[in-house]
Enzyme design. Structure first.
Site, mmCIF file in Angstrom:
data_model
loop_
_atom_site.group_PDB
_atom_site.id
_atom_site.type_symbol
_atom_site.label_atom_id
_atom_site.label_comp_id
_atom_site.label_asym_id
_atom_site.label_seq_id
_atom_site.Cartn_x
_atom_site.Cartn_y
_atom_site.Cartn_z
ATOM 1 N N SER A 107 0.840 -1.196 0.000
ATOM 2 C CA SER A 107 0.000 0.000 0.000
ATOM 3 C C SER A 107 0.881 1.255 0.000
ATOM 4 O O SER A 107 1.661 1.474 -0.926
ATOM 5 C CB SER A 107 -0.949 -0.045 1.197
ATOM 6 N N HIS A 167 -7.614 -5.668 -0.430
ATOM 7 C CA HIS A 167 -6.375 -4.908 -0.258
ATOM 8 C C HIS A 167 -5.520 -5.469 0.878
ATOM 9 O O HIS A 167 -4.380 -5.036 1.054
ATOM 10 C CB HIS A 167 -6.706 -3.436 0.021
ATOM 11 N N ASP A 175 -8.652 -5.018 -6.270
ATOM 12 C CA ASP A 175 -8.133 -4.011 -5.336
ATOM 13 C C ASP A 175 -8.183 -2.624 -5.977
ATOM 14 O O ASP A 175 -7.438 -2.327 -6.914
ATOM 15 C CB ASP A 175 -6.696 -4.375 -4.955
#
Length: 532
Positions: free
Chosen positions: A341, A463, A398
């Site tokens: 991320s 995610h 995602d």
């Protein structure tokens, strides 16, 4: 078919799904927990053997060998190997249900089989078996991306799969370390942090901190004194580690330096994420360039801003890598930057800067999970031209991997660039404030391919880092289903994404007496994929 009906009254975990009849309760061979006399059990066994013989004649099949049972009452641990579990296993094997049952009942028989339950119990185990590590010495540069992973991504090479999962677990260690003590102080320099690495052949050499340039009014801290780490500007975000085991160095073919970075955790980090205007890369000579290299303002802020008692993330990474290069001068080195991320975005910035911090740099590779776009196409070209190899692991579901920027679909972006008639339009778009572009090579997985996750898994699950590692462990090729011999433990996935796991496996985890509510305090090792 009395014997078949009696078996179907039990589920795959070895206990009765409904209250049995009086006749069933007298038949101890199908309920090994029931104690009966030896004489009664012997008579019952003989009756069952006769029944099976007649059943096989009706089915016009050869009579199987006589069933062998212990004529002594079963005990919890008799010392002679006749435990209730073994008796149930022998019963299923001797009956050979997959041959005498109709086709539409074979799947149910497989669900009840001890083999299936043993496999599921292993996947749900807190202490799964680790698969052996192959020697990568002759091909380590290929696995590190020297050829942009051509020919080993689809289908996915087994050794590369293990390496990807291993780097993902280094990121999980960064998350765990931060969550154990998220607070930092602006008044004094931070103390060293204890990082529990998944691979004991590595040692941590440096803690890394990221600082936001967003200044909060003093009244915010006055109103929320107990929220400390939520309002702090500097936060522990990762670490630098180096392989320090001679046998592991020999196996990998080089001494590896790892930079591991976690994802967004604090409020100010979230605030930086949404500052998506492109800024020029500092220190770059943009003279003569039609399009200067630019990156997202918020990412650049977290990477370059120093704290009150600590250097910036940029300074820490460059200084530590230079120190390690001097320390191990003359050895074969590699630099691996990995992140999830926000950490994936910062990993790209770190790798780009490291590629220019010395004349002769070791090979640099980035393994990112669920990373957003970081800069424009000129920045992507800059990273590639500097020799940095980037492997982006992307879940098709995602949404974080599709922001920021105007082009949500990478395929559409590429089609526009391949069309010479609209080349001028593309050049105009490239210079707009939100003209972002991905960097490197992509390994695309899909949460819908997992047999354990719900097809409509939510955004958080798609995610989630553990979900990513689960999908990589099961990925074989883009046109193949989830591999049946995946060996990564499901325990952490069940704990972190319980609402997104199919109810069938939640119920089986409960039947196996796996307490999912108390797993957050347990260090759960994850099973890495084997080269099978």
């Amino acid at each position: 078919m009395e014997i078949v009906r009696t078996i179907s009254a039990q589920n795959g975990l070895g206990f009765q799904a409904s209250r049995p009849s009086l006749a069933c309760r007298r038949v101890s061979r199908l309920n090994p927990l029931t104690r009966v006399s030896a004489s009664t059990q012997t008579l019952t066994i003989e009756s069952t053997q006769t029944h099976l013989s007649n059943l096989e004649k009706l089915l016009q099949k050869q009579v199987p060998p006589p069933l062998q049972y212990n004529t002594q009452p079963p005990h919890k641990d008799s010392g002679n190997g006749s435990s209730p579990e073994k008796m149930v296993r022998n019963l299923f094997e001797n009956l050979n249900l997959t041959k005498i049952l109709p086709d539409n009942m074979k799947a149910a028989a497989e669900e009840m089989s001890p083999r299936h339950m043993n496999r599921l119990q292993r996947l749900l185990s807190k202490s799964p078996e680790y698969s052996p590590r192959n020697n990568l010495g002759s091909r380590w540069r290929e696995y590190h991306g020297c050829n942009d992973w051509v020919g080993i991504l689809d289908p996915l090479d087994e050794n590369l799969r293990r390496e990807i999962v291993r780097y993902g677990e280094f990121i999980q260690a960064a998350y765990q370390t931060f969550n154990s003590n998220p607070a930092t102080s602006d008044d004094k320099a931070p103390l060293p942090r204890q990082v529990s690495l998944p691979d004991k052949s590595y040692k941590v050499t440096k803690s890394l901190y990221a600082t936001s340039s967003i200044g909060l009014p003093s009244w915010v801290d006055d109103m929320a004194p107990d929220l400390g780490w939520m309002t702090q500007r500097s936060s522990w975000i990762g670490y630098v580690a180096v392989c320090d085991d001679k046998r592991e160095i020999s196996r990998m073919g080089r001494r590896d330096i790892i930079i591991s970075l976690r994802g967004t955790a604090t409020c100010l980090e979230w605030a930086e994420n949404v500052r998506d205007v492109l800024d020029r890369v500092p220190g770059e000579d943009n003279s003569g360039q039609v399009q200067p290299a630019k990156v997202e303002c918020g990412f650049l802020s977290l990477y370059k801003t120093p704290g009150s008692n600590m250097p910036s993330l940029s300074e820490s990474v460059v200084e530590e890598v230079r120190r390690l290069m001097d320390l191990y001068k003359g050895e074969t080195l590699s630099i691996t930057v990995t992140g999830h991320s926000l950490g994936a975005a910062l990993a790209l910035l770190a790798a780009d800067e490291l590629s220019t911090c010395a004349q002769e740099m070791p090979p640099i590779a980035v393994f990112s999970f669920g990373g957003p776009r970081v800069g424009n196409r000129a920045f992507a070209n800059r990273v590639s031209n500097n020799g940095v190899k980037v492997l982006r692991i992307v879940n098709s579901q995602d949404v974080i991997t599709k922001v920021p920027g105007m082009f949500v679909c990478e395929e559409l972006d590429q089609k526009l660039r391949d069309n010479e008639k609209v080349a001028g339009v593309v050049n105009v778009l490239d210079n707009m404030p939100w003209a972002y572009s991905h960097v490197g090579t992509e390994l695309r997985v899909d949460s819908k391919m997992s047999p354990y996750l719900k097809p409509n898994a939510d955004v958080a699950c798609c995610h989630d880092l553990e979900a990513y590692l689960h999908l990589v462990d099961g990925f074989m090729a883009s046109d193949c289903p989830f591999r049946a011999n995946a060996k990564r433990s499901l325990t952490r996935l069940l704990h972190e994404q319980r609402s997104n796991v199919k109810k069938l496996y939640i119920s089986k985890a409960k039947d196996l007496r796996l307490n999912l509510d108390n797993l957050q305090a347990v260090a759960i090792p994850s099973c890495l994929p084997s080269p099978s």
